[in-house]
Each structure stands twice: as C-alpha cells, then as structure tokens.
Design a protein around this motif. Structure first.
Motif, PDB file in Angstrom:
ATOM      1  N   PRO A   1      -8.258   6.651  -3.175  1.00 21.82           N
ATOM      2  CA  PRO A   1      -9.723   6.615  -3.190  1.00 21.82           C
ATOM      3  C   PRO A   1     -10.258   5.683  -2.107  1.00 21.82           C
ATOM      4  O   PRO A   1      -9.597   4.712  -1.751  1.00 21.82           O
ATOM      5  CB  PRO A   1     -10.061   6.066  -4.579  1.00 21.82           C
ATOM      6  N   GLY A   2     -11.458   5.973  -1.628  1.00 23.45           N
ATOM      7  CA  GLY A   2     -12.085   5.082  -0.647  1.00 23.45           C
ATOM      8  C   GLY A   2     -12.777   5.796   0.499  1.00 23.45           C
ATOM      9  O   GLY A   2     -13.490   5.168   1.279  1.00 23.45           O
TER      10      GLY A   2
ATOM     11  N   PRO B   1     -12.343   2.907  -8.126  1.00 22.28           N
ATOM     12  CA  PRO B   1     -12.123   1.838  -7.150  1.00 22.28           C
ATOM     13  C   PRO B   1     -11.065   2.236  -6.126  1.00 22.28           C
ATOM     14  O   PRO B   1     -10.238   3.103  -6.387  1.00 22.28           O
ATOM     15  CB  PRO B   1     -11.636   0.668  -8.013  1.00 22.28           C
ATOM     16  N   ALA B   2     -11.114   1.594  -4.967  1.00 21.24           N
ATOM     17  CA  ALA B   2     -10.141   1.866  -3.902  1.00 21.24           C
ATOM     18  C   ALA B   2      -8.842   1.157  -4.269  1.00 21.24           C
ATOM     19  O   ALA B   2      -8.553   0.048  -3.812  1.00 21.24           O
ATOM     20  CB  ALA B   2     -10.688   1.387  -2.564  1.00 21.24           C
ATOM     21  N   VAL B   3      -8.043   1.810  -5.119  1.00 19.04           N
ATOM     22  CA  VAL B   3      -6.899   1.137  -5.755  1.00 19.04           C
ATOM     23  C   VAL B   3      -5.873   0.571  -4.778  1.00 19.04           C
ATOM     24  O   VAL B   3      -5.341  -0.514  -4.995  1.00 19.04           O
ATOM     25  CB  VAL B   3      -6.207   2.040  -6.812  1.00 19.04           C
ATOM     26  N   THR B   4      -5.597   1.284  -3.690  1.00 19.70           N
ATOM     27  CA  THR B   4      -4.587   0.751  -2.747  1.00 19.70           C
ATOM     28  C   THR B   4      -5.100  -0.526  -2.081  1.00 19.70           C
ATOM     29  O   THR B   4      -4.329  -1.441  -1.814  1.00 19.70           O
ATOM     30  CB  THR B   4      -4.217   1.759  -1.634  1.00 19.70           C
TER      31      THR B   4
ATOM     32  N   SER C   1     -16.448   5.565  -2.626  1.00 17.95           N
ATOM     33  CA  SER C   1     -15.937   6.528  -3.594  1.00 17.95           C
ATOM     34  C   SER C   1     -16.715   7.830  -3.411  1.00 17.95           C
ATOM     35  O   SER C   1     -17.746   7.847  -2.733  1.00 17.95           O
ATOM     36  CB  SER C   1     -16.168   6.030  -5.021  1.00 17.95           C
TER      37      SER C   1
ATOM     38  N   ILE D   1       0.847   5.156  -6.081  1.00 10.57           N
ATOM     39  CA  ILE D   1      -0.550   4.858  -6.418  1.00 10.57           C
ATOM     40  C   ILE D   1      -0.698   4.710  -7.931  1.00 10.57           C
ATOM     41  O   ILE D   1       0.029   5.325  -8.704  1.00 10.57           O
ATOM     42  CB  ILE D   1      -1.459   5.964  -5.843  1.00 10.57           C
ATOM     43  N   LEU D   2      -1.642   3.870  -8.326  1.00 12.76           N
ATOM     44  CA  LEU D   2      -1.880   3.622  -9.756  1.00 12.76           C
ATOM     45  C   LEU D   2      -3.180   4.284 -10.205  1.00 12.76           C
ATOM     46  O   LEU D   2      -4.159   4.307  -9.460  1.00 12.76           O
ATOM     47  CB  LEU D   2      -1.971   2.121 -10.024  1.00 12.76           C
TER      48      LEU D   2
ATOM     49  N   MET E   1       0.820  -1.219   0.000  1.00 10.73           N
ATOM     50  CA  MET E   1       0.000   0.000   0.000  1.00 10.73           C
ATOM     51  C   MET E   1       0.852   1.267   0.000  1.00 10.73           C
ATOM     52  O   MET E   1       0.357   2.352  -0.287  1.00 10.73           O
ATOM     53  CB  MET E   1      -0.943   0.002   1.198  1.00 10.73           C
ATOM     54  N   ALA E   2       2.128   1.111   0.362  1.00 11.70           N
ATOM     55  CA  ALA E   2       3.021   2.275   0.365  1.00 11.70           C
ATOM     56  C   ALA E   2       3.639   2.521  -1.005  1.00 11.70           C
ATOM     57  O   ALA E   2       4.335   3.512  -1.210  1.00 11.70           O
ATOM     58  CB  ALA E   2       4.114   2.088   1.419  1.00 11.70           C
ATOM     59  N   GLU E   3       3.381   1.627  -1.949  1.00 10.85           N
ATOM     60  CA  GLU E   3       3.945   1.833  -3.297  1.00 10.85           C
ATOM     61  C   GLU E   3       3.190   2.960  -4.011  1.00 10.85           C
ATOM     62  O   GLU E   3       2.065   3.292  -3.650  1.00 10.85           O
ATOM     63  CB  GLU E   3       3.846   0.527  -4.092  1.00 10.85           C
TER      64      GLU E   3
ATOM     65  N   MET F   1       0.321   4.266   5.709  1.00 10.57           N
ATOM     66  CA  MET F   1      -0.597   3.145   5.471  1.00 10.57           C
ATOM     67  C   MET F   1       0.076   1.796   5.678  1.00 10.57           C
ATOM     68  O   MET F   1      -0.593   0.781   5.813  1.00 10.57           O
ATOM     69  CB  MET F   1      -1.174   3.240   4.064  1.00 10.57           C
TER      70      MET F   1
ATOM     71  N   SER G   1       1.757   7.783   1.907  1.00 10.79           N
ATOM     72  CA  SER G   1       1.894   6.375   1.521  1.00 10.79           C
ATOM     73  C   SER G   1       2.426   5.546   2.674  1.00 10.79           C
ATOM     74  O   SER G   1       1.937   4.459   2.955  1.00 10.79           O
ATOM     75  CB  SER G   1       2.889   6.236   0.360  1.00 10.79           C
ATOM     76  N   GLN G   2       3.440   6.081   3.325  1.00  9.04           N
ATOM     77  CA  GLN G   2       4.121   5.265   4.330  1.00  9.04           C
ATOM     78  C   GLN G   2       3.279   4.972   5.551  1.00  9.04           C
ATOM     79  O   GLN G   2       3.384   3.903   6.141  1.00  9.04           O
ATOM     80  CB  GLN G   2       5.419   5.945   4.741  1.00  9.04           C
TER      81      GLN G   2
ATOM     82  N   LEU H   1       2.015  10.577 -12.768  1.00 11.27           N
ATOM     83  CA  LEU H   1       0.557  10.453 -12.752  1.00 11.27           C
ATOM     84  C   LEU H   1      -0.055  11.854 -12.761  1.00 11.27           C
ATOM     85  O   LEU H   1       0.055  12.592 -11.788  1.00 11.27           O
ATOM     86  CB  LEU H   1       0.135   9.680 -11.497  1.00 11.27           C
TER      87      LEU H   1
END
Lengths: 397, 397
Positions: free
Chosen positions: B199-200, A247-250, B64, A29-30, A25-27, B25, B22-23, B9
């Motif tokens: 997202p989420g 969508p909740a990508v992480t 979302s 985001i896409l 999840m720390a990578e 999480m 990110s971290q 992105l």
C-alpha cells in the motif's frame, strides 16, 4: 565498471537507507490488522513521540511530507480565515500555496532567500496582517540551508493569539526540535529525510489547542477527510491501534528499524553527528576557496549550500558530479538556479560520505575551470572529524 | 516451528508480494530526479495506462487508495454541488462520507448489502435526486464480494448529464475495466491489491470531460492541493516526467516490476486466472455444504464471501484460521460482522493458495462444530483447476 561506478546520494530526500532498513522491506508483507503488524505500528507510534519530543499522538498518513502540511491547513483553516505564512525560501512558499488553495485570507511575508526569519520579521508581519488565526513557517529551509528559531517564533505567534504550524520535514532528526517544550501547535514532517526511510509517510503532531481550533474551524466550514486529524487520532488511540485507511505497511516496517537505530544512537547523538558532518562540509567549502550561501551560524546542518563562483556554469556542477562521478547533489531552485550547489547530509550519513562528496566537488569545480587546490577541502574536513572525537566515531547502525 | 508455522495472506489488501517485487525495494534508493528513477517513473506511467485501458494520463499520488477517491471529490465537487453516491456495501459508503466532508449536496442511495447496483437503482436515484453533477459508485465492493456493471451505470449517468467516478480499488487487475471504452470519467485505485505491491500508491484516471468539470468546479470554489489533478498532470506530462511532491520511489520500483509481470501474463490472462481462482473458491464452498453470500453470478472474483452457518460463532472463524493455522482471511464488516468470512484472491495468487485456504476453512469450520467432510471443498477446487486447463498452468512470474 570504472572508478566512478559507485553511486553516492547526497540529496535532502530521498536520502540513503541503512541496509537493515532496506532489507526489512523485502520481508513478506503483513496484513495491517494482523497482530504482527499492530505490534510494529504501536511501537512506531511510540517511537515517533520520542523523535518529535512530544507526549501528543503523532498522526501518520500515507503521503509525502506535503500531505502532513496539507493536514494542518485542511483542519485549521476555514474559507476566509486569516492566515500568515512567513517564508524564506522555496519550501516556505508551500504554506502560502496551501493556504490559498484552501481559501484562506492569506498574508504572505517573504524574507530574502538565504536569510533566516528574525523575530522582528514575524512581529512586523503580524502587526501588518492584523488578527491572524494561524502562522505557518519553516524550521529548516532546504532550498537555502537556513534554520529558523521556531521556539522564538512560536512565542511571538502565541502572544498575538495565533497558533503556529511548522514545516519540519528536513529539520526533524537533524537539529533539536522540542514540540512540547516550545509549544509548537503543529509540526509536519516526512519519512524520507533524517528518518532514513523511503518517501511515503507523513507525520503531524497536533497540540490540544490545535485540536480544539480544528473543531472550531470545522464548524466554520473547514474540510478534510483523508487528512482529517480526528479520524486518524481516533484510530491510532484505539487498542489494538487502527488506521482509518490502509497504512503503508512496508514503510512502517522500515521506520520501525530506523527508529530503533535512532534510539540506540540517542537523539543528542544524532544531532551532534549532524552538526559535525555539517561543520566538516562548511570548513571544506571554505578551504576550497569557495563561499557558503547564507550566514554560517544560521545553517540548519541539513544542507550545505555553496555559492557557484563567477565564471563557472552553476547548472553544470550537479550534472557533472552525477554523470561523471556518480555523486548526486542538488543545484539551486527557482531564483537560485545555477547560483548554488547543495550538498545534503541529513540522515544516514557518516564522515566518509562528506569526504567523498568534497573530493567530488573539488574535481568537478576544477574540471569546470575554477581554481581549486585538490585535497584542500578534504584536509579541512578531516581536521574537523579528528577534532570532533567520539560522537562521530560511534557506529550509526 | 510446527506444521502451521508458515503464513498465508488471503486478504484483499495488503496482498502477498511476488518475491521479485519485494526484493527490488531492498535495492539502493534512487533520487526522484535522477535519470535512473525517471526512466522507471515514465515506464510505470505508461504501464498504468495499459492496466487502466486508457489513453489518458493515470495520475499517481503517494497515498492509500482513498486518496485517489478524495482527489475525485476534491477536484470535482464545490460546496453545495449535488452529488449522488450509490453504494452496496461498506466501501461504497466512503464516497458518501467524502462528498459530505467536501460540503456536497449529497444524495446517497444505498442498495442492500450483498446485492449489486442494478441500472434501475441508478435510474430511480437520479430521478429522485434531480440535477446531479457527479455520480460516485463502486466497481467491486470488497465488503460483500459483488461486481457492479459500471459500463451500464456510466451510460445512465451520462444520459442524465452527470459524470461518473468509480472506486476500482479492488477491481483493477481482477476483472475487465475499460476506462476509455466505457467512458468512465474517474477511476480510482491503489497499489496494494491486484497490482501486487505494498500500500502507498493511489491512482486516478481523469477523462477530458472530468478535467473540464474540475476547472469549472474550481471556479465555483472546489479546493485541492496535494490531490490536485492539474498539478499532478502537469508534472507527469513533462519530459523528464516530474512529480509535484516527492514520489514514493521504492513503491514505484515495486510497481515497475509488478507491471512487467502483468504485461507478460497479459491482461486477459490476468482476468482469466482470477476467474478460475474465484470459481474454484466458490465451488469449494458449495462442496463443503456452505452457502455463498451474494448471488454467484454477480461475484467480482475479488473475494469469496462465505455465509457462516447457524450454530457457528462467525467472528471465531478468521481468528482460529489466523491463530491456529496462520491463514489470514477477513470476517464481515459493520452489519456483516460475524455473519460472513471473506477469502480474497486478488493479486499474486495461484491454485495452491486456494487449495490451502479451502483446507484451512474445512479444518476451522470442523473445529468450530460445523458438519464438514474434510477434503470435499479441496476436491471441488481441484476439479475446477483441472478443467480450466492452460491459463492457470502458465507461470505468473
């Protein structure tokens, strides 16, 4: 830092995450329409079918598990439709609340908390209610620990011409749940329990019969948008797969890693591990001289519920365990408040999580005045693990 | 690895996450009722009020952004209620779809894509529709890039006795949005744009008037459960704060970090940074000899939409940018497919993200046969950044 400075999470959701799930999840985001995400998304959609034991598309929503339950009610129930909710605990009541919120003609059959729902209970409730369109019930009732035989219940519902929707939020990935073989019309679940992910993803399987019923319900005035099955199904079946809303990508990345762990362990391996963990917890409780809440052979292997003995302040147990030992367990909910303590073991748990928690329970009950021989519960758990042999000795990750 | 191996992105959600977001999480997951989580939860609920510029509770849902919009419709609209949706792009149409899904007597006024909604548009639409209970519209329309003057629109709606609900999913945290001062009844948003989170999480502010209207709508047959305002409000106002359904705990941790970054930068600082980034993008496009889509002074600073010149295959631009240069931008949606390219800059963006993207645009358009002088766009962007001075030179993190 002192000897009790490390945290142990023994609750039925959120459950602890495997380090490799946390880390992904720390990578970076896409973008949800980028090929790199779509590859993950499509792989997860396939992996979910394995876990749910279904050939149908498993519909996914950015939501808590309740969102998947709401999808069942929103898509299947038009105002005035007769619905039967059969509950045996706090989470079962959610179906009744949801059905009422959607204007159903609700019949709610409540079984005593701590007991499971017997086939006769459903037969009687169906007979009393008359023509029911949908039966909603629970696989594992997390507030009491019991498991319902949803295969038998589905059979009865179908013989009465009703569909059946199952809350399997805590059961999925702990005990066998054969969506297709048992002809379950809807199975609702979430990411934050045995799927070893954070909360935020909800899942619903939908049988062909349920899709057809949803179309009919829509014609009668059923309404949905965010939780609409058709919309989500259409997106997920596209290639490249798409989602009607971001969508909740992480969380999908997390789930991708978690599902690959489950695949390596195999589903039977996952069920066996949970069975051994739960048996160890139950044997430990008994060896401590405490009583289990609910019949032992009706337990779902999701949570072990311990009756708080007379003379002990029940609400003090989880509090002391958390504040002093930093082991988080849950107390009882609603009518069971102060009466039980619930140790969860659904998800990323191994033998030493049970050992540690039993040790903490021993110390906590001792501190609160119960007569407990320190080490007795732990010894019983060790015995179970030694006898269980290989399955628990395999690496989880 | 080659010279184009790094990913950029530039889409309007998901947007890039700051490393510290990110971290966090990846840290051990927290039980949602543990004091450690409740502290974060309560801090986030307070921080959201600052960002939404409101004294009201900002209701949060695991969903979302569309979930927050659905909450507005589900709570305010009973079947047969007259609703006016005023849209000027693809996202504005979502209000119409939602209202129809909930059985509203829907009037939908569509303004040409690329134009903003003028006060006269709303006046006329209200006059044509007659007694409207709720007006739904959009602050920043992400499909075209335009910003609507929602303060003026709210004023008109109120003079006609209607409530107003705003989709601010992409506007929040980019441009000034004064929920209370402008008397916006509902403002819906999400975590994955300028709030720099995955997202989420969905958010909805609800005015007292809207809460009252929701109670009346419920009496007329409006229905909600997962997105029910009262349920969520009651939980969030408790101390310790609680959530009716398991909250997406990892996303709350992420948001806690992101909100602290926004607090340090200050809201005016955040708005100014976005204004400069957007101005640089627009000046670059013009300097490249390309045309902006939509009037420049009506742009929301969220996305810069570039008209694809004649002779260039519009759908090839985002594809080439992604596949060759690994810079992800969006194309046009629906009627605008192939006609525009959209560069987003809402969230965790700085000057060099714009520079890189402009350079990629220059190279992509050149490769696809447009007459572009390489470097011209970049030079224009540099000029804007140099002139802007201090605000963009402050650290974002």
């Amino acid at each position: 830092m002192n000897v009790f400075s490390k945290d142990y999470l023994m609750t039925a959701g959120p459950t602890p995450l495997p380090p490799q799930v946390s880390q992904v999840m720390a990578e970076p985001i896409l973008y949800h329409r980028a090929p790199a995400f779509i590859e993950i998304y499509e792989r997860v959609l396939t992996g979910l079918k394995t876990v749910f034991q279904t050939e149908s598309e498993v519909l996914t929503f950015a939501a808590s598990g309740t969102g998947a339950m709401e999808s069942a009610v929103a898509n299947l129930v038009a105002p005035g439709d007769r619905v039967l909710a059969v509950s045996c605990g706090k989470f079962g009541e959610r179906w009744a609340e949801l059905s009422e919120a959607y204007g159903a003609d609700l019949h709610h059959h409540q079984v005593e908390w701590g007991r499971r729902i017997e086939p006769e209970d459903l037969e009687q409730a169906l007979a009393a209610a008359g023509d029911v369109r949908v039966v909603f019930t629970t696989h594992s009732e997390t507030s009491t620990g019991v498991l319902n035989d949803v295969a038998a219940l589905a059979d009865i519902a179908h013989r009465h011409g009703a569909l059946i929707g199952i809350d399997a939020v805590s059961a999925l990935g702990v005990v066998d749940l054969q969506t297709d073989a048992w002809e379950l019309d809807v199975v609702a679940s979430g990411s934050q329990k045995a799927l070893m992910c954070p909360p935020g993803l909800a899942f619903a399987t939908v049988s062909d019969r349920a899709h057809e019923a949803a179309r009919e319900a829509r014609a009668r005035g059923a309404r949905s948008y965010y939780f609409d099955w058709e919309k989500t199904l259409k997106g997920q079946r596209k290639r490249p797969a798409d989602s009607p809303f971001t969508p909740a990508v992480t969380l999908f990345r997390a789930l991708d890693v978690a599902l690959s762990m489950i695949e390596r362990e195999t589903l039977p391996g996952v069920f066996e591990r949970h069975a051994v963990l739960a048996r160890a917890a139950r044997e430990a409780v008994k060896a401590m001289g405490l009583e289990l809440f609910g019949p032992e052979d009706e337990n779902a292997n999701v949570v072990t519920a311990v009756r708080v003995p007379d003379g002990v302040d029940g609400t003090a147990v989880p509090k002391l365990m958390r504040d002093r030992f930093r082991v988080t367990v849950a107390g009882g909910q609603a009518d069971l408040k102060g009466k039980i303590v619930r140790v969860a073991h659904c998800g990323y748990y191994g033998a030493f999580d049970i050992i540690s928690t039993v040790a903490a329970l021993e110390m906590a009950f001792r501190e609160l005045g119960a007569e407990i021989s320190l080490g007795a519960g732990v010894a019983a758990a060790e015995q179970v693990f030694l006898e269980a042999g290989v399955p628990t000795a395999q690496p989880v990750g």
